[in-house]
Design an enzyme around this catalytic site. Sequence first.
Site, PDB file in Angstrom:
ATOM      1  N   GLY A  10       0.770  -1.153  -0.055  1.00  0.00           N
ATOM      2  CA  GLY A  10      -0.097   0.040   0.030  1.00  0.00           C
ATOM      3  C   GLY A  10       0.779   1.373  -0.048  1.00  0.00           C
ATOM      4  O   GLY A  10       0.652   2.229   0.560  1.00  0.00           O
ATOM      5  N   GLY A  13      -0.264   4.913  -1.305  1.00  0.00           N
ATOM      6  CA  GLY A  13      -1.320   5.722  -0.463  1.00  0.00           C
ATOM      7  C   GLY A  13      -0.736   6.871   0.277  1.00  0.00           C
ATOM      8  O   GLY A  13       0.454   7.275   0.051  1.00  0.00           O
ATOM      9  N   GLN A  14      -1.557   7.471   1.199  1.00  0.00           N
ATOM     10  CA  GLN A  14      -1.225   8.606   1.740  1.00  0.00           C
ATOM     11  C   GLN A  14      -0.223   8.614   2.797  1.00  0.00           C
ATOM     12  O   GLN A  14       0.711   9.460   2.952  1.00  0.00           O
ATOM     13  CB  GLN A  14      -2.666   9.451   2.459  1.00  0.00           C
ATOM     14  CG  GLN A  14      -2.354  10.602   3.273  1.00  0.00           C
ATOM     15  CD  GLN A  14      -3.313  11.071   4.130  1.00  0.00           C
ATOM     16  OE1 GLN A  14      -4.227  10.280   4.555  1.00  0.00           O
ATOM     17  NE2 GLN A  14      -3.405  12.189   4.516  1.00  0.00           N
ATOM     18  N   ASP A  36       2.220  -2.099  -4.160  1.00  0.00           N
ATOM     19  CA  ASP A  36       0.736  -1.506  -4.260  1.00  0.00           C
ATOM     20  C   ASP A  36      -0.086  -2.166  -5.340  1.00  0.00           C
ATOM     21  O   ASP A  36       0.581  -2.576  -6.318  1.00  0.00           O
ATOM     22  CB  ASP A  36       0.726  -0.068  -4.529  1.00  0.00           C
ATOM     23  CG  ASP A  36      -0.452   0.665  -3.837  1.00  0.00           C
ATOM     24  OD1 ASP A  36      -1.554   0.487  -4.411  1.00  0.00           O
ATOM     25  OD2 ASP A  36      -0.383   1.498  -2.806  1.00  0.00           O
ATOM     26  N   ARG A  38      -2.100  -0.181  -6.842  1.00  0.00           N
ATOM     27  CA  ARG A  38      -1.871   0.906  -8.153  1.00  0.00           C
ATOM     28  C   ARG A  38      -0.599   1.208  -8.463  1.00  0.00           C
ATOM     29  O   ARG A  38       0.173   0.538  -8.113  1.00  0.00           O
ATOM     30  CB  ARG A  38      -2.086   2.295  -7.420  1.00  0.00           C
ATOM     31  CG  ARG A  38      -3.416   2.757  -6.782  1.00  0.00           C
ATOM     32  CD  ARG A  38      -3.643   4.125  -6.366  1.00  0.00           C
ATOM     33  NE  ARG A  38      -3.611   4.506  -5.072  1.00  0.00           N
ATOM     34  CZ  ARG A  38      -3.744   5.380  -4.594  1.00  0.00           C
ATOM     35  NH1 ARG A  38      -3.612   6.608  -5.210  1.00  0.00           N
ATOM     36  NH2 ARG A  38      -3.945   5.629  -3.104  1.00  0.00           N
ATOM     37  N   ASP A  54      -0.906  -7.389  -5.227  1.00  0.00           N
ATOM     38  CA  ASP A  54      -2.340  -7.408  -4.617  1.00  0.00           C
ATOM     39  C   ASP A  54      -2.234  -8.468  -3.229  1.00  0.00           C
ATOM     40  O   ASP A  54      -2.164  -9.453  -3.498  1.00  0.00           O
ATOM     41  CB  ASP A  54      -3.254  -8.195  -5.561  1.00  0.00           C
ATOM     42  CG  ASP A  54      -4.728  -8.290  -4.978  1.00  0.00           C
ATOM     43  OD1 ASP A  54      -4.910  -7.848  -4.065  1.00  0.00           O
ATOM     44  OD2 ASP A  54      -5.523  -8.435  -5.749  1.00  0.00           O
ATOM     45  N   TYR A 144     -15.555  -0.092   8.813  1.00  0.00           N
ATOM     46  CA  TYR A 144     -13.954   0.035   8.869  1.00  0.00           C
ATOM     47  C   TYR A 144     -13.789  -0.107  10.345  1.00  0.00           C
ATOM     48  O   TYR A 144     -12.619  -0.958  10.576  1.00  0.00           O
ATOM     49  CB  TYR A 144     -14.019   1.455   8.627  1.00  0.00           C
ATOM     50  CG  TYR A 144     -12.514   2.067   8.511  1.00  0.00           C
ATOM     51  CD1 TYR A 144     -11.468   1.532   7.774  1.00  0.00           C
ATOM     52  CD2 TYR A 144     -12.205   3.033   9.483  1.00  0.00           C
ATOM     53  CE1 TYR A 144     -10.047   2.082   8.015  1.00  0.00           C
ATOM     54  CE2 TYR A 144     -10.890   3.473   9.653  1.00  0.00           C
ATOM     55  CZ  TYR A 144      -9.745   3.053   8.788  1.00  0.00           C
ATOM     56  OH  TYR A 144      -8.735   3.542   9.024  1.00  0.00           O
ATOM     57  N   LYS A 148     -11.141  -2.944  12.046  1.00  0.00           N
ATOM     58  CA  LYS A 148      -9.745  -2.619  12.557  1.00  0.00           C
ATOM     59  C   LYS A 148      -9.914  -3.151  13.915  1.00  0.00           C
ATOM     60  O   LYS A 148      -8.881  -4.017  14.568  1.00  0.00           O
ATOM     61  CB  LYS A 148      -9.745  -1.037  12.664  1.00  0.00           C
ATOM     62  CG  LYS A 148      -9.449  -0.319  11.599  1.00  0.00           C
ATOM     63  CD  LYS A 148      -8.243  -0.897  11.073  1.00  0.00           C
ATOM     64  CE  LYS A 148      -7.639   0.064   9.723  1.00  0.00           C
ATOM     65  NZ  LYS A 148      -6.479  -0.420   9.064  1.00  0.00           N
TER      66      LYS A 148
END
Length: 315
Positions: A10, A13-14, A36, A38, A54, A144, A148
């Site tokens: 990931g 990402g941010q 990632d 993406r 993935d 979410y 978590k």
Amino acid sequence: MIRERILVIGASGQIGVELTLALRKIYGNNNVVASDLREENELLKGTGPYVSIDVMNKEMLHVQVIRQNITQIYLLAAILSATGEKNPNLAWHLNMQGLLNVLDIAREEKIYKVYWPSSIAVFGPTSPKQNCPQQTIIEPTTVYGISKYAGEFWCNYYHQRYQVDVRSLRYPGLISYKSAPGGGTTDYAVEIYHEALEEKKYTCFLREDTYLPMMYMPDAIRATIELMEAPAVQISTRTSYNVSAMSFSPKEISAAIKNYIPEFTINYEPDYRQSIADSWPQSIDDAVARNDWGWKPEYDLNKMTKDMLENLRQQ
Ligand code: NAD
């Protein structure tokens, strides 16, 4: 000393972009493999290895872990709070199965350390609103938050049963200027800076008095690395640590921005994200993280606002 080979899942990402860059500075560019679903984020290009992964494809992930001689995994791939409410099944599936795939491979391959972030979204309407403690009533109402909270107990389980050294932080809303946020309820606190500079006005999707726990990205990156570098004996919490830095409302962040951009105006059009925000605590007690491994934030609202605006102006 173990020669670390770190896999960040990931990484586009941010958080992933900044964490990957920070880890590359510490461990060496070639020892931190970004991955990632993406394509590689522009800011990562040319700074070190990148593979397309993935996290739901366990075999592919397993092959890469062996091929790249991975010793530590940072799992950041997830579907965030606001996006999760639009597709609950997908959010549950990715957030759970992704974590279980990583924990299983970590157990099988004797991965030295795993990092996986939880969130303040584990807390629900029955948790204390102010200074929400590490251990309290936890009854999340978003998919979410449910994912978590379940994830925290899987981490604890893999630690207790298989001795996987998995560590975790319950991040508050994270604010950054380098990479865009990924569909969370606190994204307004990033958008507002961009709009303040570009349009001098912002329409906020939360009410003006909605207080939420927040943290500036440099603090979040430092918290993550400090947790991961702490000696294992100092880690008493194997679910996930509360960490806190600041708490503010849309009205307060807009006042902080007005100190630098006096003509800035804000109006409010709350949407479905308001009820998510209303279910979370307004501030977090992080005494356990402070005591165990010395956590201390550096940025408050004003220091962050100054830094955000300066950096966004230069972009
Ligand atoms: P993000 O959405 O910006 O990044 C997640 C990345 O995961 C994306 O680049 C996405 O392409 C990738 N991804 C999605 N599905 C994937 C898959 N199947 N395989 C591989 N990669 C996949 O999210 P973020 O804000 O960087 O969050 C990272 C972690 O931190 C998440 O676990 C999130 O729940 C947690 N967190 C974030 C915040 C916040 O404010 N940003 C707050 C609390 C917790």
